[in-house]
Design a protein around this motif. Structure first.
Motif, PDB file in Angstrom:
ATOM      1  N   ILE A   1      56.671 -16.095  24.121  1.00  0.00           N
ATOM      2  CA  ILE A   1      56.985 -16.478  25.510  1.00  0.00           C
ATOM      3  C   ILE A   1      57.345 -17.951  25.571  1.00  0.00           C
ATOM      4  O   ILE A   1      58.184 -18.368  26.350  1.00  0.00           O
ATOM      5  CB  ILE A   1      55.802 -16.172  26.438  1.00  0.00           C
ATOM      6  CG1 ILE A   1      55.617 -14.671  26.467  1.00  0.00           C
ATOM      7  CG2 ILE A   1      56.025 -16.746  27.821  1.00  0.00           C
ATOM      8  CD1 ILE A   1      55.243 -14.092  27.764  1.00  0.00           C
TER       9      ILE A   1
ATOM     10  N   THR B   1      59.543 -13.995  30.941  1.00  0.00           N
ATOM     11  CA  THR B   1      58.625 -13.788  32.078  1.00  0.00           C
ATOM     12  C   THR B   1      59.357 -13.294  33.328  1.00  0.00           C
ATOM     13  O   THR B   1      58.739 -12.781  34.253  1.00  0.00           O
ATOM     14  CB  THR B   1      57.876 -15.088  32.440  1.00  0.00           C
ATOM     15  OG1 THR B   1      58.843 -16.076  32.761  1.00  0.00           O
ATOM     16  CG2 THR B   1      56.991 -15.572  31.322  1.00  0.00           C
TER      17      THR B   1
ATOM     18  N   GLY C   1      58.741 -10.006  34.809  1.00  0.00           N
ATOM     19  CA  GLY C   1      57.591  -9.818  35.711  1.00  0.00           C
ATOM     20  C   GLY C   1      56.576  -8.824  35.187  1.00  0.00           C
ATOM     21  O   GLY C   1      55.613  -8.482  35.869  1.00  0.00           O
ATOM     22  N   GLN C   2      56.790  -8.312  33.998  1.00  0.00           N
ATOM     23  CA  GLN C   2      55.859  -7.338  33.418  1.00  0.00           C
ATOM     24  C   GLN C   2      55.857  -7.474  31.895  1.00  0.00           C
ATOM     25  O   GLN C   2      56.829  -7.976  31.307  1.00  0.00           O
ATOM     26  CB  GLN C   2      56.246  -5.921  33.823  1.00  0.00           C
ATOM     27  CG  GLN C   2      57.702  -5.606  33.543  1.00  0.00           C
ATOM     28  CD  GLN C   2      58.079  -4.199  33.951  1.00  0.00           C
ATOM     29  OE1 GLN C   2      57.219  -3.370  34.224  1.00  0.00           O
ATOM     30  NE2 GLN C   2      59.364  -3.915  33.972  1.00  0.00           N
ATOM     31  N   ALA C   3      54.761  -7.046  31.285  1.00  0.00           N
ATOM     32  CA  ALA C   3      54.660  -7.124  29.829  1.00  0.00           C
ATOM     33  C   ALA C   3      53.731  -6.026  29.360  1.00  0.00           C
ATOM     34  O   ALA C   3      52.758  -5.685  30.039  1.00  0.00           O
ATOM     35  CB  ALA C   3      54.090  -8.484  29.423  1.00  0.00           C
TER      36      ALA C   3
ATOM     37  N   SER D   1      52.278 -16.009  35.851  1.00  0.00           N
ATOM     38  CA  SER D   1      53.736 -15.818  35.886  1.00  0.00           C
ATOM     39  C   SER D   1      54.140 -14.369  35.655  1.00  0.00           C
ATOM     40  O   SER D   1      55.175 -13.932  36.156  1.00  0.00           O
ATOM     41  CB  SER D   1      54.422 -16.747  34.877  1.00  0.00           C
ATOM     42  OG  SER D   1      53.751 -16.736  33.651  1.00  0.00           O
ATOM     43  N   ILE D   2      53.338 -13.611  34.901  1.00  0.00           N
ATOM     44  CA  ILE D   2      53.678 -12.186  34.703  1.00  0.00           C
ATOM     45  C   ILE D   2      52.639 -11.372  35.460  1.00  0.00           C
ATOM     46  O   ILE D   2      51.478 -11.300  35.064  1.00  0.00           O
ATOM     47  CB  ILE D   2      53.641 -11.817  33.208  1.00  0.00           C
ATOM     48  CG1 ILE D   2      54.530 -12.760  32.402  1.00  0.00           C
ATOM     49  CG2 ILE D   2      54.065 -10.369  33.002  1.00  0.00           C
ATOM     50  CD1 ILE D   2      54.464 -12.555  30.904  1.00  0.00           C
ATOM     51  N   LYS D   3      53.050 -10.778  36.565  1.00  0.00           N
ATOM     52  CA  LYS D   3      52.044 -10.150  37.450  1.00  0.00           C
ATOM     53  C   LYS D   3      51.517  -8.836  36.888  1.00  0.00           C
ATOM     54  O   LYS D   3      50.380  -8.458  37.144  1.00  0.00           O
ATOM     55  CB  LYS D   3      52.645  -9.898  38.842  1.00  0.00           C
ATOM     56  CG  LYS D   3      52.964 -11.175  39.591  1.00  0.00           C
ATOM     57  CD  LYS D   3      51.700 -11.856  40.091  1.00  0.00           C
ATOM     58  CE  LYS D   3      52.013 -13.185  40.736  1.00  0.00           C
ATOM     59  NZ  LYS D   3      51.066 -14.227  40.474  1.00  0.00           N
TER      60      LYS D   3
ATOM     61  N   ILE E   1      50.597  -7.021  33.695  1.00  0.00           N
ATOM     62  CA  ILE E   1      50.389  -7.003  32.246  1.00  0.00           C
ATOM     63  C   ILE E   1      49.656  -5.710  31.894  1.00  0.00           C
ATOM     64  O   ILE E   1      48.619  -5.391  32.482  1.00  0.00           O
ATOM     65  CB  ILE E   1      49.557  -8.222  31.792  1.00  0.00           C
ATOM     66  CG1 ILE E   1      50.281  -9.517  32.172  1.00  0.00           C
ATOM     67  CG2 ILE E   1      49.305  -8.170  30.299  1.00  0.00           C
ATOM     68  CD1 ILE E   1      49.533 -10.780  31.800  1.00  0.00           C
TER      69      ILE E   1
ATOM     70  N   LYS F   1      61.035 -17.247  39.180  1.00  0.00           N
ATOM     71  CA  LYS F   1      59.815 -16.643  38.648  1.00  0.00           C
ATOM     72  C   LYS F   1      60.066 -15.247  38.112  1.00  0.00           C
ATOM     73  O   LYS F   1      59.619 -14.890  37.042  1.00  0.00           O
ATOM     74  CB  LYS F   1      58.734 -16.578  39.745  1.00  0.00           C
ATOM     75  CG  LYS F   1      58.273 -17.917  40.203  1.00  0.00           C
ATOM     76  CD  LYS F   1      57.451 -18.499  39.105  1.00  0.00           C
ATOM     77  CE  LYS F   1      56.991 -19.893  39.392  1.00  0.00           C
ATOM     78  NZ  LYS F   1      56.354 -20.515  38.268  1.00  0.00           N
ATOM     79  N   CYS F   2      60.742 -14.422  38.941  1.00  0.00           N
ATOM     80  CA  CYS F   2      61.063 -13.083  38.453  1.00  0.00           C
ATOM     81  C   CYS F   2      62.152 -12.453  39.301  1.00  0.00           C
ATOM     82  O   CYS F   2      62.488 -12.961  40.384  1.00  0.00           O
ATOM     83  CB  CYS F   2      59.793 -12.235  38.378  1.00  0.00           C
ATOM     84  SG  CYS F   2      59.479 -11.121  39.680  1.00  0.00           S
TER      85      CYS F   2
END
Ligand SMILES: NC(=O)c1ccc[n+]([C@@H]2O[C@H](COP(=O)([O-])OP(=O)(O)OC[C@H]3O[C@@H](n4cnc5c(N)ncnc54)[C@H](O)[C@@H]3O)[C@@H](O)[C@H]2O)c1
Ligand SMILES: N[C@H](CO)Cc1c[nH]c[nH+]1
Ligand SMILES: [Zn+2]
Length: 805
Positions: free
Chosen positions: A17, A24, A27-29, A51-53, A55, A209-210
């Motif tokens: 990252i 990022t 918005g997901q990982a 930053s990644i809402k 996960i 941000k996303c």
């Protein structure tokens, strides 16, 4: 809809990252747990969760985590688990209590996660994050959206991180690519027919941000953080193209923030911010009125008032509405592990599943990396009340005892310690009944400790008279004297501490103090002090024990009461009330009383490396964590493997749950951390900055590193030197500076009970050597009397010329 790519991360998640910041924007990982340990997953979530809402964690093996660890992950930033085994999902849902929405089954469609449809989900179709490029990102985004506009532009809604609409713009494939590359608000200007980098001329740039898609894929949503002095998105200098955000709670928050800075003196808001008691009273008053409100409009009215004062409290303490929202979200996602292994439907009705216990979770320290500056600062902040608040509680107690003596002292003892006394003191010789109950083993243990502490502190005693002839005939000397009357505070709120009695009493006795008095809160059960403390008191020659604790005991000794003699110095540790009262009396010239140091809630910092024994490390952390909920323990791990970190966490949990003060430990550990350091040098730098009360070195060749310690109360070197030995028996003193005061204070030592008087005698020859210098400096200071005292003597001795002026 979320971004059409769900990047899957392996063991290089965190570095990836950092190398590819555009990731990022999805918005997901998804984190692959076959490559990442529990600790690494939690660290990732802590570092990137803002930053990644969304996960998620992919769990292929059902035995990968214990049920407790699963709950721990879901309570620490992991939104959902991707599982391939339905019976395992059933187990987690029915027996452990994980809500179904937090589980995603990859094969079949028995559960559907609310953000991704998984019926046709194939792990192989996920693109490993390390293979993702900006081109792939943009391509998949473009292929997931459609536009019926002739110019092929895409309608783009721009919102801020609160999801408030800033405005409507348009994007082209090219502008999206640049936006993703730069992680910035970049659009397509229809009026100028060109790429539009937002803020390029106005300075009001945006951090992207996303990106999200709408339900039918024909519009984009850019979530941005709007920069610029006034955070204005619109060319008319307003926050949004629809005007200012000056309504609702966010508007009120901003208004109060401005008022905090510049409310005119005399205004109500100014008073509110400067009078915490008024604010507290208003919050209570409005809360009560809300509970009593009946009609819709009354309820709305009272709730609005309560929100206003609650927001004023947030603003005055520097807490934002976003912090509250994050907290709400954490609580919303928190799950409590269901206990009992049987499925609910098989349970005997008399054997109801136990109520979920709030305090039954894992006892684990937070983990962070040394380079996370903001998190590190927070982790190293001690959990202490702000001085103003604590002083507000302590000042009236001190004043009351000062003005009303014994009466007030005994009233506070009744109020805070639940004991009603007839007299506030126990005088020497102490009644024999106190010693009858003491076992030989106890007396021998106390004697051994007293002997070692005496040996070490006697060696510190400074008895020699220092004599220096600075010039022929000018003799300067310095000699010690004991401080005559000392008051020693022995804490007794949550634990009886005879060890503290000996740590204070022995050096005072060694120094030769003429009067030693103890103060310690009496036991609730029988209103007495513990026999062990009385035993030590008699061993060190204390003349009295004041049966009181807290600020009231300090005040009684500082000012004196009908029964308690006024002392010249107060020493000894205690909780925040005791420490605050000591600081108060030391600053009051009427009290004429000094103190040893601010020795508050115990704390420890352990530095360990991969060779350290996890059980030893855990035991040292816990031995200080059990002191009080306001204690703090910090572990600095040098180049630790995740296996070692897990071993330490497991040892902390299993040892803690077997300790009698587990409830205190749980609270202390909630504000304690493990900091992963990259080198010994870095660990010592952090430790010196924290300036711990106790520093434990569980590292190879520990002795070699002592030279690197600049700030610490006391150091414990090597694996077989538990801090407990210094607390009781080795000989060093356990009364040590806390709160970071090890930067400027030493731990208690014999010289704390001594003072040093200087003396000088000067012969005519000596006066001749220094007299002119004295007169010259006195002249420049305008102090003729000083000058004259020398001149008159030197003249009579014929040492000055006749015309000397
Ligand atoms: N730094 C050191 O050298 C060292 C050594 C030993 C102990 N300690 C620390 O000493 C502390 C001992 O704390 P403790 O609380 O167990 O005992 P304590 O004796 O310091 O405090 C108990 C007293 O606090 C007062 N008190 C409690 N609640 C109050 C309130 N709401 N308002 C006003 N007064 C109140 C009461 O008068 C009570 O008698 C622990 O934090 C421990 O870690 C430090
Ligand atoms: N560790 C404490 C000093 O911070 C002292 C103490 C007393 N008893 C046990 N420990
Ligand atoms: Zn201790």
């Amino acid at each position: 809809m979320v971004f059409p790519i769900l990047p899957i991360y392996g063991n290089d998640a965190a570095t990836l990252i950092k190398d590819k910041p555009f990731l990022t924007i999805a918005g997901q990982a998804l984190l692959d747990s076959s490559e990442l340990s529990q600790v690494e997953i939690k660290t990732f979530a802590e570092e990137f969760g803002s930053s990644i809402k969304i996960i998620s964690v992919l769990v292929k093996e059902t035995s990968r985590f214990t049920d407790d660890e699963i709950v721990d992950l879901l309570n620490n930033g992991i939104f959902t688990l991707f599982l391939s085994d339905k019976s395992y999902a059933d187990h987690l849902s029915q027996e452990v209590g994980v809500p179904k929405e937090r589980l995603t089954i990859l094969k079949g469609s028995c559960y559907k996660n609310h953000f991704i449809v998984v019926d046709d989900f194939k792990i192989d179709s996920l693109i490993p994050a390390n293979q993702l490029t900006v081109e792939i990102f943009v391509k998949s985004l473009i292929s997931a959206i459609k536009t019926d506009r002739e110019d092929k532009l895409l309608t783009t809604l721009v919102v801020d991180t609160h999801d408030r609409c800033l405005g409507l713009v348009y994007s082209s494939v090219e502008s999206i690519k640049i936006a993703i590359e730069k992680k910035a608000g970049v659009y397509f200007s229809r009026s100028r027919n060109e790429i539009w980098i937002k803020g390029l001329t106005s300075g009001n740039t945006q951090q992207l941000k996303c990106i999200q898609l709408d339900c039918d894929g024909d519009a984009l949503k850019f979530v941005v953080e709007q920069g610029g002095e006034n955070s204005s998105f619109c060319h008319l200098e307003t926050e949004s193209c629809f005007g200012q955000f000056d309504h609702g709670l966010i508007g009120l928050e901003r208004l109060l923030q401005q008022r905090l800075k510049n409310a005119p003196e005399g205004s109500y808001t100014h008073r509110l911010f400067n009078d915490p008691e008024l604010l507290t009273a208003k919050i209570k008053e409005e809360a009560e009125e809300l509970t009593e409100a009946k009609t819709k409009s009354e309820i709305a009215w009272e709730a609005a008032d309560l929100f206003y004062f609650a927001l004023a409290k947030l603003v005055s303490e520097g807490v934002s509405l976003s912090d509250v929202e994050t907290n709400l979200q954490t609580k919303h996602l928190k799950i409590t592990r269901r206990r009992g292994d049987a499925k609910a439907k098989f349970l005997n009705t008399n054997d109801k599943p136990t109520e979920p216990q709030a305090d039954s979770g894992l006892i684990h320290l937070k983990i962070l990396k040394s380079k996370e500056n903001v998190a590190l600062k927070e982790a190293l902040t001690r959990p202490i009340q702000n001085t103003n608040q604590i002083m507000k509680l302590v000042n009236p107690i001190v004043e009351s005892v000062r003005n009303n003596g014994d009466k007030s002292l005994m009233e506070f003892t009744q109020k805070f310690d639940g004991v009603k006394l007839k007299t506030p003191v126990l005088e020497a010789p102490f009644p024999k009944e106190y010693f009858d109950g003491l076992t030989d083993e106890m007396k021998e243990s106390l004697d051994l400790s007293i002997e070692n502490v005496r040996k070490f502190h006697a060696a510190q005693l400074q008895e020699t008279v220092l004599k220096v002839e600075t010039k022929p005939g000018v003799l300067c000397s310095r000699f010690p004297r004991p401080i005559e009357k000392v008051g020693l505070y022995i804490p007794g709120g949550t634990a009886v501490l005879p060890s503290t009695a000996l740590m204070l009493g022995v050096p005072a006795q060694v120094a030769g103090c003429k009067e030693i008095i103890f103060a310690s809160p009496p036991r609730k059960s029988d209103g007495k002090v513990s026999p062990e403390v009385v035993y030590v008191a008699s061993k060190v020659g204390a003349s009295m024990i004041v049966l009181a604790g807290g600020a009231q005991a300090v005040a009684a000794m500082a000012y004196g009461t009908e029964s308690v003699p006024k002392v010249d110095k107060i020493a000894g540790p205690g909780n925040q009330f005791v420490t605050a009262a000591k600081m108060y009396v030391q600053n009051d010239t009427q009290a004429l009383c000094s103190i040893d140091m601010p020795a508050g809630p115990s704390e420890v910092l352990v530095i360990c490396d991969e060779d350290a024994d996890a059980d030893f490390v855990a035991s040292d952390l816990l031995s200080q964590a059990e002191h009080g909920i306001d204690s703090q323990v910090i572990l600095l791990g040098v180049d630790l493997s995740s296996k070692k970190v897990e071993e330490i966490q497991a040892a902390v949990h299993s040892q803690a749950t077997n300790l009698s003060r587990v409830d205190i430990i749980r609270k202390c550990i909630s504000h304690s951390s493990i900091v992963l350091c990259e080198s010994y040098e870095e660990a010592f730098q952090i430790s010196n900055q924290y300036a711990p009360e106790h520093l434990i070195l569980q590292i190879s060749n520990a002795e070699d590193y002592v030279k690197d310690v600049d700030n610490a109360g006391s150091i414990f070197v090597g694996a077989y030197t538990p801090e407990s030995c210094g607390d009781y028996s080795s000989g060093t003193n356990h009364t040590l500076p806390t709160y970071g005061y090890a930067r400027q204070y030493s731990g208690l030592n014999t010289s704390a009970f001594q003072k040093f008087i200087t003396s000088q005698s000067i012969t005519p020859e000596g006066l001749d050597k220094i007299g002119k210098a004295v007169m010259c400096i006195a002249k420049v200071e305008g102090l003729d009397g000083h000058r004259n005292a020398v001149k008159i003597r030197m003249s009579k001795l014929g040492l000055l010329p006749e015309n000397f002026k």
